[in-house]
Design an enzyme around this catalytic site. Structure first.
Site, PDB file in Angstrom:
ATOM      1  N   LYS A  33       0.815  -1.224   0.000  1.00 58.03           N
ATOM      2  CA  LYS A  33       0.000   0.000   0.000  1.00 58.03           C
ATOM      3  C   LYS A  33       0.847   1.271   0.000  1.00 58.03           C
ATOM      4  CE  LYS A  33      -0.645   0.217   5.034  1.00 58.03           C
ATOM      5  NZ  LYS A  33       0.036   1.469   5.306  1.00 58.03           N
ATOM      6  N   THR A  34       2.011   1.241   0.673  1.00 55.68           N
ATOM      7  CA  THR A  34       2.850   2.450   0.727  1.00 55.68           C
ATOM      8  C   THR A  34       3.342   2.819  -0.663  1.00 55.68           C
ATOM      9  OG1 THR A  34       3.521   1.792   2.948  1.00 55.68           O
ATOM     10  CG2 THR A  34       4.792   3.548   1.924  1.00 55.68           C
ATOM     11  N   ASP A 219      -3.687   7.418   4.877  1.00 51.71           N
ATOM     12  CA  ASP A 219      -3.219   6.054   5.109  1.00 51.71           C
ATOM     13  C   ASP A 219      -3.862   5.515   6.389  1.00 51.71           C
ATOM     14  OD1 ASP A 219      -1.750   3.745   4.802  1.00 51.71           O
ATOM     15  OD2 ASP A 219       0.078   4.555   5.694  1.00 51.71           O
ATOM     16  N   GLU A 220      -4.002   4.183   6.486  1.00 51.74           N
ATOM     17  CA  GLU A 220      -4.549   3.532   7.688  1.00 51.74           C
ATOM     18  C   GLU A 220      -5.903   4.142   8.083  1.00 51.74           C
ATOM     19  OE1 GLU A 220      -3.110   0.938   8.551  1.00 51.74           O
ATOM     20  OE2 GLU A 220      -0.928   1.102   8.484  1.00 51.74           O
ATOM     21  N   GLN A 250      -7.557  -4.992   9.891  1.00 54.75           N
ATOM     22  CA  GLN A 250      -6.435  -4.614  10.758  1.00 54.75           C
ATOM     23  C   GLN A 250      -6.791  -3.436  11.660  1.00 54.75           C
ATOM     24  OE1 GLN A 250      -2.269  -5.043   9.169  1.00 54.75           O
ATOM     25  NE2 GLN A 250      -3.315  -5.002   7.200  1.00 54.75           N
ATOM     26  N   ARG A 613       2.165 -11.024  10.294  1.00 60.34           N
ATOM     27  CA  ARG A 613       3.527 -10.461  10.420  1.00 60.34           C
ATOM     28  C   ARG A 613       4.559 -11.459   9.918  1.00 60.34           C
ATOM     29  NH1 ARG A 613       2.090  -6.234   9.688  1.00 60.34           N
ATOM     30  NH2 ARG A 613       0.076  -7.256   9.468  1.00 60.34           N
TER      31      ARG A 613
END
Length: 677
Positions: A33-34, A219-220, A250, A613
């Site tokens: 996504k970044t 973002d987020e 998340q 993770r």
């Protein structure tokens, strides 16, 4: 444009290139996504001709903002990104308040209270109403923070109160708000609340900011609270020039006000919302992703997605049940030693994740016993300790008497019988005169605002600060600092307010260490050959100390060969080749409080974050018995164990003893040890 999208998959390319309307990029864990956000910013500047100064990207941590800005700069020609805003929500709010402080009725040098400053002020206000305990204080502080995040002003809180307890908290909230305004100060939550209120009350100012920020990226987005959601909505207005990136699976911060339902609200706010799903995961094996998908499917979903990967299928997920928590931690330590030798890898390739910090203590002891290097995230910085912040505030006031924040922190620490009412009156007077609080103490007009006795205490404090400052400037500054600490009997204050005399003494040792560090810096200044005259003295030493602390904290983040230990919450956004998740039991994961509050869905999302993770292997451990409040209790397996795909997991310690498999495993370990020797 090819350099911006050549390595992206089709969905990522679509997310970068779509600018015709509001866009939700549903970005699964590890889906890049970044890259999408940074490349979209570069695309808007390079290909769409939008000025960088008219673009803003918002995220939740300074580290994420820093990394994003660096990546954008690497994609653009030199200077093309000048004026671009990449910041946290709170930094954007701070910039808005700074530019509009006159309209808001604040002096330019306003102070920002951190959580501890706010707690101290609330404690002073509540002490006036009777005795308080720390749990009650925490509850009041959390409730006021929640009210601010939900845009509830004091008057509304008072009108909604349904009992005496709620009325009291609403009253404290009102007094707290008045005190902050009088002090020319804001707290952390105000940095969002005040801009939202300003934009609501001043349409012309909102128009000016909408003209400034013509395209917004967030973002987020699943972590936004009510006030952040409204701030985004206000800035975007009817234009719909918006891209939000998030993952409802998340969303793990409801306890601090995050509202995952804000993602669902996007469809109501923007009926023409364009949805793009990033489902290809670049991090984990297929087996890890299948396990994560199975688990999270037990939660209801507004937006469906399923992570997939073209990586190898990978090793089974290991579920290891140990006799008790000591054996659990011993097992993890042994596994790390064994796997490191077998796989020929580094300690830094391992992460140990847990639900609560209390689980880390025993794990630390076992790692130390086995001489395994480790790093724990979320350690306390030296400069964030209460005693260091207190003494630093004294030192800051010595070198800059106009530092209102430093003045407010220490004017009544230790107690000088200068209460909040006095400080509010002083703050109002200083605000009207447009001078600092310290300068206002010496003005004749203040006598009309403050009782004679109290004013005498303020004047004594002012004279004493000037005396110590004079000693530091004209004599030996270290002797002056030692005299300062002795004069206020700071050691007595620490011991009085510590949980035990030993704790108080330990904290005092930190104070002497700070003063010793300043002495070393001053001595070094005098011996340096290329000494700049402007860099001599206490102020320069203080600035160097603060800078050094920041640099040391950055160095701590640099990669060293250490096992990483952290809570599941802290692990979000990170990835590790080999992951151990501790305490897979009812009342730990899911946590007892969440079970009681019927919030197991968020705990499931937290477990999902932990699983995703892992890049190569995932081992989940639990204890059959655990010590609780000095009593040994039998534990129950986490309900999430039943929600994992049976065919993808390998269990151990559930009465499934297999001599052949154990012998094979032992032989493999021995072979790798011999090979290493």
């Amino acid at each position: 444009m090819s350099h911006l999208i050549q390595h992206l998959n089709p969905r990522q390319k679509e997310a970068v290139l779509y600018i015709d309307g509001p866009t939700l990029v549903l970005a699964g864990a590890g889906s890049g996504k970044t890259s999408v956000i940074t490349r979209k910013i570069a695309y808007l500047i390079e290909e769409c001709g939008m000025a960088a100064r008219n673009i803003a990207a918002l995220t939740f941590t300074n580290k994420a903002a820093r990394e994003m800005k660096e990546r954008v700069s690497g994609l653009l020609a030199k200077g093309a990104g000048r004026g671009l805003t990449v910041s946290t929500f709170h930094n954007l709010g701070l910039n808005i308040i700074r530019q509009e402080c006159k309209t808001l009725g604040y002096k330019p040098g306003f102070s920002i209270f951190d959580a501890e400053d706010s707690r101290t002020l609330l404690k002073d206000l509540m002490l006036k109403e009777g005795d308080i305990d720390s749990d009650h204080l925490d509850m009041v502080q959390n409730q006021i923070s929640n009210w601010k995040n939900d845009l509830v002003i004091p008057a509304h809180a008072k009108s909604k109160a349904q009992n005496k307890g709620e009325e009291f908290i609403a009253y404290v909230y009102e007094r707290y708000t008045q005190a902050l305004k009088a002090y020319n100060a804001l707290d952390f939550d105000d940095l969002i609340l005040i801009p939202v209120q300003l934009f609501h009350n001043e349409p012309e100012i909102l128009k000016r900011w909408q003209k400034k920020i013509r395209y917004l990226l967030v973002d987020e987005y699943q972590d936004t609270n009510s006030s952040q959601y409204l701030l985004v909505k206000q800035i975007v207005g009817d234009r719909g020039k918006l891209t939000v990136v998030g993952d409802d699976d998340q969303s793990i911060y409801a306890w601090r006000g995050a509202r995952p339902e804000n993602m669902s609200m996007l469809r109501q706010d923007y009926p023409n919302l364009h949805l793009i799903k990033l489902e290809q995961n670049y991090r984990s094996t297929q087996r890890i992703l299948k396990t994560a998908n199975y688990l999270i499917a037990h939660n209801p979903h507004e937006f469906d997605k399923a992570l997939w990967s073209d990586k190898s299928y990978g090793e089974p997920i290991r579920i290891i049940r140990c006799g008790n928590e000591e054996l659990e931690c011993e097992r993890v330590a042994n596994e790390i030693i064994t796997q490191r030798l077998q796989r020929q890898i580094h300690f830094k390739d391992f992460a140990i994740l847990y639900r609560g910090n209390h689980q880390a203590r025993l794990m630390e002891i076992k790692l130390q016993q086995h001489q395994i290097p480790y790093a724990m995230s979320g350690g306390t910085s030296f400069f964030s300790r209460t005693e260091i912040k207190d003494i630093m505030a004294y030192l800051k006031l010595l070198v800059n008497p106009d530092d209102d924040n430093a003045f407010l922190r220490i004017v009544n620490t230790p107690r000088r019988q200068i209460g909040t009412s006095t400080l509010e009156a002083l703050g109002r007077y200083a605000g009207e005169r447009h001078i600092s609080l310290f300068a206002a103490v010496d003005e004749m007009g203040l006598a009309r605002e403050i009782p004679k006795q109290t004013l005498a205490r303020l004047l004594r404090f002012r004279e004493w600060v000037l005396h110590i400052g004079h000693l530091a400037e004209t004599g030996n500054p270290i002797n002056a600092l030692r005299e300062m600490v002795t004069d206020i009997d700071y050691e007595g204050w620490l011991v009085q307010n510590a949980s035990s005399p030993k704790v108080g003494e330990k904290r005092m040792e930190n104070v002497w260490y700070l003063i010793d560090s300043i002495r070393n810096l001053l001595e070094r200044q005098q011996t340096e050959d290329d000494l700049d005259e402007r860099d001599i003295g206490l102020e320069a030493a203080l600035n160097k100390l603060i800078l050094r602390d920041m640099l040391e904290r950055n160095e701590e983040e640099e990669e060293m060969d250490q096992v990483q230990m952290m809570t599941l919450h802290a692990s979000k956004g990170l990835e590790f080749p080999h992951v151990f998740m501790l305490g897979f039991e009812e009342d730990i994961l899911p946590h007892r409080t969440s079970i009681e509050e019927d919030n197991v869905e968020e705990e499931r999302r937290l477990c999902y974050v932990g699983i995703t993770r892992a890049q190569k292997t995932l081992s989940i451990t639990m204890a059959a018995k655990r010590k609780q409040y000095g009593e040994i209790i039998d534990t129950s397996n986490s309900r999430f164990l039943e929600e994992l795909p049976e065919e993808e997991i390998e269990t151990e310690g559930f009465g499934d003893h297999c001599p052949v498999r154990n012998e094979q495993k032992g032989r493999m370990t021995l072979d790798s040890l011999l090979a290493d020797l």
